[in-house]
Each structure stands twice: as C-alpha cells, then as structure tokens.
Write an enzyme that holds these catalytic residues in place. Structure first.
Site, mmCIF file in Angstrom:
data_model
loop_
_atom_site.group_PDB
_atom_site.id
_atom_site.type_symbol
_atom_site.label_atom_id
_atom_site.label_comp_id
_atom_site.label_asym_id
_atom_site.label_seq_id
_atom_site.Cartn_x
_atom_site.Cartn_y
_atom_site.Cartn_z
ATOM 1 N N ASP A 1 0.817 -1.211 0.000
ATOM 2 C CA ASP A 1 0.000 0.000 0.000
ATOM 3 C C ASP A 1 0.852 1.263 0.000
ATOM 4 O O ASP A 1 0.661 2.156 -0.840
ATOM 5 C CB ASP A 1 -0.934 0.024 1.216
ATOM 6 C CG ASP A 1 -2.044 -1.003 1.118
ATOM 7 O OD1 ASP A 1 -1.898 -1.957 0.325
ATOM 8 O OD2 ASP A 1 -3.047 -0.865 1.827
ATOM 9 N N ARG B 1 -1.260 6.230 17.159
ATOM 10 C CA ARG B 1 -1.414 7.208 16.072
ATOM 11 C C ARG B 1 -0.965 8.622 16.437
ATOM 12 O O ARG B 1 -0.345 9.296 15.608
ATOM 13 C CB ARG B 1 -2.859 7.211 15.566
ATOM 14 C CG ARG B 1 -3.340 5.906 14.954
ATOM 15 C CD ARG B 1 -2.268 5.123 14.291
ATOM 16 N NE ARG B 1 -2.736 3.958 13.554
ATOM 17 C CZ ARG B 1 -1.969 2.927 13.249
ATOM 18 N NH1 ARG B 1 -0.705 2.912 13.651
ATOM 19 N NH2 ARG B 1 -2.431 1.917 12.557
ATOM 20 N N ASP C 1 -8.379 5.280 11.660
ATOM 21 C CA ASP C 1 -7.019 5.818 11.641
ATOM 22 C C ASP C 1 -6.899 7.105 10.840
ATOM 23 O O ASP C 1 -6.095 7.980 11.180
ATOM 24 C CB ASP C 1 -6.044 4.771 11.104
ATOM 25 C CG ASP C 1 -5.655 3.753 12.160
ATOM 26 O OD1 ASP C 1 -5.871 4.020 13.350
ATOM 27 O OD2 ASP C 1 -5.126 2.687 11.791
ATOM 28 N N SER D 1 -5.919 -8.252 7.901
ATOM 29 C CA SER D 1 -5.338 -6.929 8.042
ATOM 30 C C SER D 1 -4.847 -6.814 9.476
ATOM 31 O O SER D 1 -5.631 -6.936 10.415
ATOM 32 C CB SER D 1 -6.400 -5.857 7.748
ATOM 33 O OG SER D 1 -5.892 -4.571 8.027
#
Length: 407
Positions: free
Chosen positions: A18, A98, A127, A182
């Site tokens: 990605d 994050r 996210d 994932s």
C-alpha cells in the site's frame, strides 16, 4: 482553508504494498518530493526493509526511528494511569500509537520544510481521523493527502496492476507465511481484521494468533510475578528495574506464555459503522489488572470513583483521535495528580488466560487493618457511630415514603 501547492510531503511509510504504491502515486500525482517516515513501535520485522524500498522508490530523505521507549513512556503509561478501556473491552492498542506517529511526522515536516503529510489509512476506518486530527492540532495549515479518498484504486487487483505499470516490486512471501488478515502491531498489541472475521459468527482460527498460546495449551503450573510501581507507572518486574519499553516487552512475553490478553469484539467505529476485530494485548491486560490493584490501596475513594466516571470519556477521546485536544490534556492532568501516591508493589498469579491479584502493598497505603478487622480494633472505630450515619442517609428516604407506589 486553502492549501498551497504541494512541494514536499512526508509519508507514513511501512514499505508494504500500500505505502509503496502511495509513494509512487504521490510523486506522479502531485509532482512533489516525498520524505518517508517509518516508526518502530515494536511491530517487529516490518521496519527492516523500509530503507532499501524507499531508496528504490527514489526517496532521498528517509527517516526510520526507534520510538519504542517514547511510545510506552509518554503514551501507553499515561493512558494506563487512567485505566482506559473502550466499550468495556478494547485496550486501545492501535488508537494510542497514532498520535505519536502524527507528532513525529509534523516535526519532520517542519525540519524538512514540507507543507504536506500523507498516510495510508482508508476512508472507512478510524485511523484517518486519528492521524489527521493530530496533524491539524500540531500544524493547522498543513496539507493532508489521503490517497484512499482520492484515487480510483478500489481493489487489490487494481493495486497490483498499478504496481506492475509503475515498476513497483511486489513482495512474494513464502507459501503459507502470509496472513490473510489486516494486521497492526506495536508493543501494546496486535490486531486482526478482515477475511473470515468479517462474519461476526465465525470463530477465529487458532493459527491466526501470533503472540499468545491458547489458554488450553498454556503451562499447567501458575506463575507469580511482582510489579513495582512509582507514580502510577511500573518501574520493575520481580525486583529488576526496567525501562517502560522493557516492562511492556517482558509482560507481553510472560502474558503470551500463559495465554493472556486475547479478545474478540465488535466495536463502534468513530465513522459510524460496527467493526469486528480480534486483539492480543497480553502485557496491557496484566498492566490494567495490576494498576487497579495498586490504586485500590493508595487512592482515596472519591478520587478513585471520579476517575472511573471520567474514564469512558477519556477512552473515547483516545479512540476517536483527540489525544492533542485540550479536554484530554485537562483530564490527563487531573488523572496524573491522583498518581502521586500510587507507589508500591503488586503480586499477580498468571494461569491459563487469567490474571489474578494475590497481593498488594505500599508505604502510602490507605488500608488500615485496625479499622476493618473482625477482631478487637482497640477503639480505632466506634461501631455506634454507624447508627447516626445510617439515619442521616435514610432521612430523605423516610420523608419520601415510597410504600404507596410499590405494588
């Protein structure tokens, strides 16, 4: 708010498919220089090849940084001082990582003279919100580029075709080594989403879990550990002084060994949908249990109860991405004030997926054996006083006299 032309962008980069595609897409779509940033938060092998892949992608400014100590010291530990848990089960392992990544990206953008930042979060998840709220809080005029909300790549096949067209190497993992899920990992947890987990009735396979054995296969003998606390944070395990990252690493090891920390939940995402995920948080599960135990003897009753009332709001702030918001900072200061006396030791028994508190002690303990003993308290507590206490608290109940409405 208008944004200037993108001249240089900082990309949160893992080196996977990605972000490798995003790197090329940014260069081609925005015709800008891209700076890559890879944070080592304890996810393991993911960071090893990032530098080589970024160089192959034409990147000259590459940042790869070990942030494990900062992550645990300045983010995980403060969160656990609040005993934060989202919707009664989730220990916020992805959420709390994050803001640190966002902070470091803005610092790099300022150092590099970049006026844009970019991430690989999709338009369906939390996210994107967490990253971008962090970006805007720290650099209000920054240009945020979220490729998943801009490009027309909608499937893995589209991405593979893009990679082929732009000569982006696609890693071919050994047969059987690639997880279909994932996954996101850091020192606090590892998460699993997608594939068969999209059916909330489907039980996850034993092969999915990476950090822990199943409780059935955990040792048949219990293991005892002793955690030392100072100011609400763990500073030692079994008498051995450790740094924050060392503490969490060791608790993950011993917790995983005993099958501790697996959960399977359906949570409410900030963007509005329900999402099923599985999480392994062995060290965090131990930390939560132990912290509540040491607080139980060192924190005043009303302060502890107020903390518990505020905790769901605090946890929701972290889950939704408001780490840098004034209300979270305000609450953190109140929480940290209560931790000055949270010093001492907690003894735990680990056995087949369970964590049991079997001892707690502190030089600042509020527990007074004379007051609670069933034996002679030598005049420490006059039981006759309880009668007046009860009558005063019953006064309004006697005045209301609800007998007539109870049928």
């Amino acid at each position: 708010m208008s944004h200037p032309e993108v001249k240089k962008a900082v990309l949160a980069y893992s080196g996977g498919l990605d972000t490798s595609i995003i790197l090329s897409w940014l260069q081609n779509t925005y015709d800008c220089e891209v700076v890559t940033f890879t944070a080592d938060l304890g996810q393991g092998d993911e960071v090893e090849d990032a530098r080589a892949k970024a160089k192959a992608g034409g990147v000259s400014s590459i940042y790869i940084e070990d942030l494990r100590e900062e992550f645990v010291r300045d983010y995980v530990f403060p969160m656990f001082r609040a005993n934060a848990i989202y919707e009664g089960e989730y220990l916020l392992g992805t959420s709390i990582a994050r803001p640190l990544i966002a902070k470091r990206m803005i610092e790099i953008a300022n150092a590099e003279g970049a006026n844009a930042v970019s991430h690989g979060a999709t338009g369906k998840g939390n996210d994107q919100v967490r990253f971008e709220l962090g970006f805007y809080a720290l650099k209000p005029d920054v240009k945020v580029i979220a490729p998943w909300r801009e490009w027309d790549l909608v499937s893995r096949e589209d991405m593979l075709n893009y990679a082929k067209a732009h000569n982006i190497p696609v890693e071919r993992k050994r047969e059987g080594s690639k997880s279909p899920y994932s996954m996101d990992a850091n020192l606090l947890h590892i998460s699993y989403e997608g594939y068969d987990l999209e059916d909330p009735w489907c039980e996850p396979s034993e092969e999915m879990w990476r950090w822990s054995v199943s409780p059935e296969n955990a040792p048949n003998e219990a293991e005892y550990i002793e955690l030392g606390y100072r100011g609400g944070d763990i500073v030692s395990i079994n008498g051995v002084a450790m740094t924050p990252a060392q503490v969490l690493t060791e608790l993950n090891r011993v917790g995983g060994k005993h099958g501790i920390g697996r959960i399977d939940i359906v949570e409410n995402r900030f963007v509005g949908m329900k999402s099923r995920g599985c999480y392994e948080t062995p060290g965090g599960t131990i930390m939560l249990k132990a912290h509540r135990a040491i607080e139980s003897i060192t924190v005043d009753r009303e302060a502890a109860h107020l903390k518990d009332e505020l905790m769901p709001r605090y946890a929701k702030m972290i889950y939704n991405g408001y780490w840098f918001a004034p209300e979270r900072i305000m609450l953190q200061q109140a929480i940290d004030y209560t931790q000055a006396t949270v010093n001492g030791d907690v003894r735990l028994k680990l056995y087949k997926g369970s964590v049991q508190v079997v001892g707690r002690r502190s030089d600042q303990s509020l527990f007074d054996e004379r007051l609670c003993t069933f034996e002679d308290d030598q005049g420490a507590y006059d039981q006759k006083d309880a009668g007046g206490f009860i009558k005063l608290n019953a006064l309004r109940l006697r005045m209301n006299n609800v007998t007539g409405v109870l049928k």
